[in-house]
Design an enzyme around this catalytic site. Structure first.
Site, PDB file in Angstrom:
ATOM      1  N   ASP A 211      47.196  37.232  64.188  1.00  0.00           N
ATOM      2  CA  ASP A 211      47.756  38.435  63.598  1.00  0.00           C
ATOM      3  C   ASP A 211      46.761  39.590  63.615  1.00  0.00           C
ATOM      4  OD1 ASP A 211      50.144  37.103  62.921  1.00  0.00           O
ATOM      5  OD2 ASP A 211      49.200  36.290  61.115  1.00  0.00           O
TER       6      ASP A 211
ATOM      7  N   TYR B 227      40.929  26.444  63.328  1.00  0.00           N
ATOM      8  CA  TYR B 227      40.636  27.743  62.721  1.00  0.00           C
ATOM      9  C   TYR B 227      39.545  27.574  61.675  1.00  0.00           C
ATOM     10  CZ  TYR B 227      44.848  29.976  64.662  1.00  0.00           C
ATOM     11  OH  TYR B 227      45.789  30.518  65.491  1.00  0.00           O
TER      12      TYR B 227
END
Length: 264
Positions: free
Chosen positions: A58, A116
């Site tokens: 994002d 992540y």
């Protein structure tokens, strides 16, 4: 469908996400995919060059382990292509490697897992040198409670409560079930800032739902600050309702760290 008029390549890249509106192509805004594809077309003189990305990030999210794949018209050494791409992109986007791969390789669909990492700066003063790379939280933040919360995420679970907008409510378990094999916290002194600590959440799964990592961090911080007990994570998992979970953590601290494949 793989083009037959070139060589199929894997591109390993990284970027600082602060000036990008995400990784995927969007109209009239700067994105990683648009910028890399534009430079690739310029270098190869191929107006049809397209890339697929391993993970969608994002706006404001960073990457040091993003992977792209596509077919390119390039007869020379791939190191020359890598150098040209890296030279022509802005400094917040870098190309680490370009390698030949099997035509069946797809950056997204061939991925076995994605990792992540989310970093938090814990201090009474705001970060200066880490600005934009961490989420600033004032102490206290209990890492033992965070570890307890993280351990409750491991396994093949329905993460509907941690899905992004539109991906949780009304979704079936088939679309929101993921397998996490790593969900752990660590911390170290923030020597770059002179004081304070950095807390890092490392998480790996076969795939992630939109905003899932940021939602997982947001829920665990409720536990780490003492506002909720570790069982709060279990309750959210059982609820299968995003509306029951707290606000997502901001994008600043999140980095796509690595994508793993069986072979390339």
């Amino acid at each position: 469908m793989v083009r037959q008029d070139g060589r199929h390549v894997r591109i390993d890249l990284g970027y600082n996400g602060r000036a990008f509106y995400g990784s995927q192509r969007q109209a009239q805004v700067r994105t990683v995919q648009q910028e890399l594809e534009a430079v690739l077309r310029q270098v190869t003189r191929d107006s049809d060059a397209r890339l697929a990305f391993a993970g969608r990030t994002d706006r404001g999210v960073h990457a040091v382990g993003q992977v792209a794949s596509g077919t390119v018209r390039w007869p020379g050494e791939l190191e020359r292509l890598r150098f040209a791409l890296d030279r022509l992109t802005e400094q917040d986007l870098t190309v680490y490697r370009v390698t030949d791969v099997d035509p069946a390789f797809h950056a997204r669909f061939s991925a076995r897992s994605r990792e992540y990492r989310y970093r938090i700066f814990v201090s009474n003063h705001a970060p200066v040198l880490l600005q934009g790379l961490v989420w600033w939280i004032r102490p206290p933040l209990d890492i033992d409670r965070l570890q307890d919360a993280g351990s409750r995420l491991i396994g093949d679970r329905d993460f509907r409560s941690f899905a992004g907008a539109g991906a949780g409510s009304g979704s079936s378990e088939l679309t929101t079930r993921r397998h996490l094999d790593i969900a752990e916290w660590s911390s170290w002194a923030a020597t770059l800032e002179g004081s304070g600590d950095v807390y890092e959440f490392r998480v790996r799964a076969n795939a992630f739902l939109p905003h899932m990592v940021r939602n997982l961090v947001g829920a665990q911080i409720e536990v780490g600050t003492g506002r909720q007990s570790p069982a709060f994570v279990d309750d959210l998992m059982s609820a299968r309702d995003r509306r029951q979970a707290p606000k997502a953590a901001p994008p600043d601290g999140l980095t796509l760290w690595a994508v793993e494949y069986d072979e390339t």
